[in-house]
Design a protein around this motif. Sequence first.
Motif, PDB file in Angstrom:
ATOM      1  N   LEU A  29       0.860  -1.178   0.000  1.00  0.00           N
ATOM      2  CA  LEU A  29       0.000   0.000   0.000  1.00  0.00           C
ATOM      3  C   LEU A  29       0.898   1.230   0.000  1.00  0.00           C
ATOM      4  CD1 LEU A  29      -2.772  -1.017   2.587  1.00  0.00           C
ATOM      5  CD2 LEU A  29      -2.816  -1.220   0.089  1.00  0.00           C
ATOM      6  N   GLU A  30       0.896   1.961  -1.112  1.00  0.00           N
ATOM      7  CA  GLU A  30       1.841   3.053  -1.304  1.00  0.00           C
ATOM      8  C   GLU A  30       1.264   4.373  -0.785  1.00  0.00           C
ATOM      9  OE1 GLU A  30       4.672   2.195  -2.307  1.00  0.00           O
ATOM     10  OE2 GLU A  30       4.493   0.487  -3.682  1.00  0.00           O
ATOM     11  N   ILE A  31       2.043   5.109  -0.030  1.00  0.00           N
ATOM     12  CA  ILE A  31       1.588   6.402   0.463  1.00  0.00           C
ATOM     13  C   ILE A  31       1.463   7.398  -0.682  1.00  0.00           C
ATOM     14  CG2 ILE A  31       3.839   7.438   0.989  1.00  0.00           C
ATOM     15  CD1 ILE A  31       0.652   7.540   3.195  1.00  0.00           C
ATOM     16  N   THR A  32       2.280   7.224  -1.729  1.00  0.00           N
ATOM     17  CA  THR A  32       2.149   8.107  -2.892  1.00  0.00           C
ATOM     18  C   THR A  32       0.784   7.932  -3.564  1.00  0.00           C
ATOM     19  OG1 THR A  32       3.388   6.419  -4.101  1.00  0.00           O
ATOM     20  CG2 THR A  32       4.593   8.376  -3.437  1.00  0.00           C
ATOM     21  N   ASP A  33       0.283   6.699  -3.609  1.00  0.00           N
ATOM     22  CA  ASP A  33      -1.046   6.461  -4.181  1.00  0.00           C
ATOM     23  C   ASP A  33      -2.128   7.120  -3.331  1.00  0.00           C
ATOM     24  OD1 ASP A  33       0.124   4.985  -6.188  1.00  0.00           O
ATOM     25  OD2 ASP A  33      -0.342   3.032  -5.289  1.00  0.00           O
ATOM     26  N   ALA A  34      -1.948   7.088  -2.020  1.00  0.00           N
ATOM     27  CA  ALA A  34      -2.924   7.715  -1.131  1.00  0.00           C
ATOM     28  C   ALA A  34      -2.955   9.230  -1.333  1.00  0.00           C
ATOM     29  CB  ALA A  34      -2.607   7.378   0.324  1.00  0.00           C
ATOM     30  N   ILE A  35      -1.776   9.843  -1.471  1.00  0.00           N
ATOM     31  CA  ILE A  35      -1.719  11.295  -1.694  1.00  0.00           C
ATOM     32  C   ILE A  35      -2.287  11.638  -3.074  1.00  0.00           C
ATOM     33  CG2 ILE A  35      -0.219  13.314  -1.779  1.00  0.00           C
ATOM     34  CD1 ILE A  35       1.760  11.725  -0.006  1.00  0.00           C
ATOM     35  N   GLN A  36      -2.000  10.795  -4.058  1.00  0.00           N
ATOM     36  CA  GLN A  36      -2.563  10.990  -5.393  1.00  0.00           C
ATOM     37  C   GLN A  36      -4.091  10.953  -5.339  1.00  0.00           C
ATOM     38  OE1 GLN A  36      -0.980  11.778  -8.204  1.00  0.00           O
ATOM     39  NE2 GLN A  36      -2.864  11.779  -9.402  1.00  0.00           N
ATOM     40  N   SER A  37      -4.619  10.091  -4.493  1.00  0.00           N
ATOM     41  CA  SER A  37      -6.076  10.024  -4.322  1.00  0.00           C
ATOM     42  C   SER A  37      -6.623  11.331  -3.748  1.00  0.00           C
ATOM     43  CB  SER A  37      -6.435   8.863  -3.399  1.00  0.00           C
ATOM     44  OG  SER A  37      -7.818   8.819  -3.132  1.00  0.00           O
ATOM     45  N   LEU A  38      -5.900  11.932  -2.809  1.00  0.00           N
ATOM     46  CA  LEU A  38      -6.310  13.239  -2.283  1.00  0.00           C
ATOM     47  C   LEU A  38      -6.319  14.284  -3.394  1.00  0.00           C
ATOM     48  CD1 LEU A  38      -4.341  13.447   1.108  1.00  0.00           C
ATOM     49  CD2 LEU A  38      -6.759  12.887   0.790  1.00  0.00           C
ATOM     50  N   LEU A  39      -5.317  14.231  -4.253  1.00  0.00           N
ATOM     51  CA  LEU A  39      -5.260  15.167  -5.375  1.00  0.00           C
ATOM     52  C   LEU A  39      -6.466  15.011  -6.300  1.00  0.00           C
ATOM     53  CD1 LEU A  39      -1.482  14.938  -6.385  1.00  0.00           C
ATOM     54  CD2 LEU A  39      -2.637  16.952  -5.461  1.00  0.00           C
ATOM     55  N   GLU A  40      -6.787  13.782  -6.613  1.00  0.00           N
ATOM     56  CA  GLU A  40      -7.911  13.510  -7.510  1.00  0.00           C
ATOM     57  C   GLU A  40      -9.235  13.931  -6.905  1.00  0.00           C
ATOM     58  OE1 GLU A  40      -7.411   9.379  -8.275  1.00  0.00           O
ATOM     59  OE2 GLU A  40      -5.628   9.668  -9.544  1.00  0.00           O
ATOM     60  N   ASP A  41      -9.315  13.947  -5.579  1.00  0.00           N
ATOM     61  CA  ASP A  41     -10.526  14.394  -4.887  1.00  0.00           C
ATOM     62  C   ASP A  41     -10.522  15.890  -4.599  1.00  0.00           C
ATOM     63  OD1 ASP A  41     -11.528  11.838  -4.894  1.00  0.00           O
ATOM     64  OD2 ASP A  41     -10.842  11.348  -2.869  1.00  0.00           O
ATOM     65  N   LYS A  42      -9.549  16.612  -5.197  1.00  0.00           N
ATOM     66  CA  LYS A  42      -9.453  18.074  -5.093  1.00  0.00           C
ATOM     67  C   LYS A  42      -9.208  18.550  -3.658  1.00  0.00           C
ATOM     68  CE  LYS A  42     -10.451  18.166  -9.480  1.00  0.00           C
ATOM     69  NZ  LYS A  42      -9.386  18.371 -10.492  1.00  0.00           N
ATOM     70  N   LYS A  43      -8.480  17.752  -2.890  1.00  0.00           N
ATOM     71  CA  LYS A  43      -8.118  18.166  -1.546  1.00  0.00           C
ATOM     72  C   LYS A  43      -6.884  19.074  -1.599  1.00  0.00           C
ATOM     73  CE  LYS A  43     -11.444  15.608  -0.027  1.00  0.00           C
ATOM     74  NZ  LYS A  43     -12.724  16.260   0.369  1.00  0.00           N
ATOM     75  N   LEU A  44      -6.618  19.741  -0.481  1.00  0.00           N
ATOM     76  CA  LEU A  44      -5.527  20.714  -0.442  1.00  0.00           C
ATOM     77  C   LEU A  44      -4.197  20.007  -0.178  1.00  0.00           C
ATOM     78  CD1 LEU A  44      -7.208  23.580   1.612  1.00  0.00           C
ATOM     79  CD2 LEU A  44      -6.854  23.464  -0.862  1.00  0.00           C
ATOM     80  N   VAL A  45      -3.408  19.853  -1.227  1.00  0.00           N
ATOM     81  CA  VAL A  45      -2.109  19.186  -1.141  1.00  0.00           C
ATOM     82  C   VAL A  45      -1.038  20.141  -1.661  1.00  0.00           C
ATOM     83  CG1 VAL A  45      -0.715  17.205  -1.845  1.00  0.00           C
ATOM     84  CG2 VAL A  45      -3.194  16.940  -1.492  1.00  0.00           C
ATOM     85  N   SER A  46      -0.044  20.422  -0.833  1.00  0.00           N
ATOM     86  CA  SER A  46       1.042  21.315  -1.228  1.00  0.00           C
ATOM     87  C   SER A  46       2.387  20.641  -1.040  1.00  0.00           C
ATOM     88  CB  SER A  46       1.003  22.619  -0.415  1.00  0.00           C
ATOM     89  OG  SER A  46      -0.087  23.421  -0.796  1.00  0.00           O
ATOM     90  N   ALA A  47       3.411  21.246  -1.616  1.00  0.00           N
ATOM     91  CA  ALA A  47       4.771  20.716  -1.502  1.00  0.00           C
ATOM     92  C   ALA A  47       5.740  21.853  -1.252  1.00  0.00           C
ATOM     93  CB  ALA A  47       5.158  19.971  -2.775  1.00  0.00           C
ATOM     94  N   ARG A  48       6.798  21.552  -0.527  1.00  0.00           N
ATOM     95  CA  ARG A  48       7.886  22.499  -0.306  1.00  0.00           C
ATOM     96  C   ARG A  48       9.218  21.774  -0.470  1.00  0.00           C
ATOM     97  NH1 ARG A  48       4.632  25.318  -1.332  1.00  0.00           N
ATOM     98  NH2 ARG A  48       3.633  27.023  -0.191  1.00  0.00           N
TER      99      ARG A  48
END
Length: 357
Positions: A194-213
Motif C-alpha cells: 500500500l503506497e503512500i504516494t497512491d494515497a496522496i494521489q487520491s487526495l489530489l484527484e478528490d481536489k483536496k488541499l495538497v502542497s509541496a515544499r
Amino acid sequence: MKALILSGGKGTRLRPLTYTGAKQLVPVANKPILWYGIEALVSAGITDIGIIISPETGTEIEKKTGDGSYFGANITYIRQDSPDGLAHAVKIAQPFLGDSPFVMYLGDNLIADDLEQYLQEFVEKKLDALILLRKVSNPSAFGVATVNEKGEVLALVEKPKNPQSNLALVGIYFFSSLIHNAIANLKPSARGELEITDAIQSLLEDKKLVSARQLKNWWLDTGKKDDLLEANRIILDTDLESENLGIIEENSQIIGRVKIGKNTQIINSTIRGPVIIGENCFLENCFIGPYSSIADNVKLSETDLEHSVILESAEVVGIHQRIVDSVIGQRAKIHPALKRPKAVSFMIGDDSQIELI
C-alpha cells in the motif's frame, strides 16, 4: 498534533549490520539515527509520538529508546507484522492517530531543516497534506512529485521508470485525518504494498488541499553505507562541540574539535577532529583522522583510522594500513595483517572477526 515514525523494515541495504539489529539504531556521531527524528519532532512541539516497529527489531528499539521521557515525549510502540508499505503502516496506526493531524517521519532519514516552519504552514493553510521534496540525481529510486510554480502538487508516482521530474519525496509528510479515507480505498501496488504516494494521489484527484515544499538544506536517507558515512561527516562538521571527559596521556595530541567520553584512555595517539569517541574506550598508538565516530567500549591499538564509524565494543588491533570509509559493527574484531596494502575499507557486521593475512 501527533507524529508517526516508521522504524520497521529489514534494512537490507545496510546488511550485514542489520542482520543483527535495527537500521534505525545504527549510530551517526554516536547517536542512533532514530533519535534525530524524535528530537526534531519534539523541537517542533510534537510530543505524542507513535513508532512503527517490526517483530524482528522492535524489542531492541523499544529497549534502547524507552517511553520517550528522555526526549520529553510520550512514545507508543505499534507493531507491524509484515512490511506491507508506508500506507499500511498508517492504516495499522489509526487507533493511535485517531482524528488528529499528524507528521509521518521515516526513521532512517536525516534533514537539516527545522520542521516547525513546515508545520506552521500546514496548520495555517489548513492543508490536507504537505509533502517535502528534494532534487536528486536518481529520481527512479524514490517517489517523485510533479509540481507547478506555486508549489501545488500535480502528480505523484512511486519509483517511476521514466520520471517526469527530479523532485523526490523526502520521508517526511504532514497529513490531516482525511488520509485515512484515502488509504482505506487503496489497492496494493505492483510491489504488493500500500503506497503512500497512491494515497496522496487520491487526495489530489478528490481536489483536496495538497502542497509541496523543497527542503532548503541537506537531506540524507541513511539506508546505505556511503549515505551513513556522509551523514556522520555532516553531523560532525556542523554540530560537534569539543569536550574531554577522558584521560589523555602527555605524549598524545588532540587537534581540532574532538569529543571524548568518560573513562576513555588515550595513549601515545593523535586525534585530529572532528572526531567523537565514546565512554570506556582504550586507544593506544593510534592516529584517528577527521570524520570518525567511535562508540563506547571500543579498543583500538596500532590503528590508523579516518572517515569511519566504529560501533560499540568493537576491537581493532595491529592494523598498520589506514582504515578509511568503513563501518565496523558491534563487537567485531579485526586482527593484525601480515601484508601491508596502502589502505583498507570495511563494511563489517556485528560479532564478526576478520584476520588479514
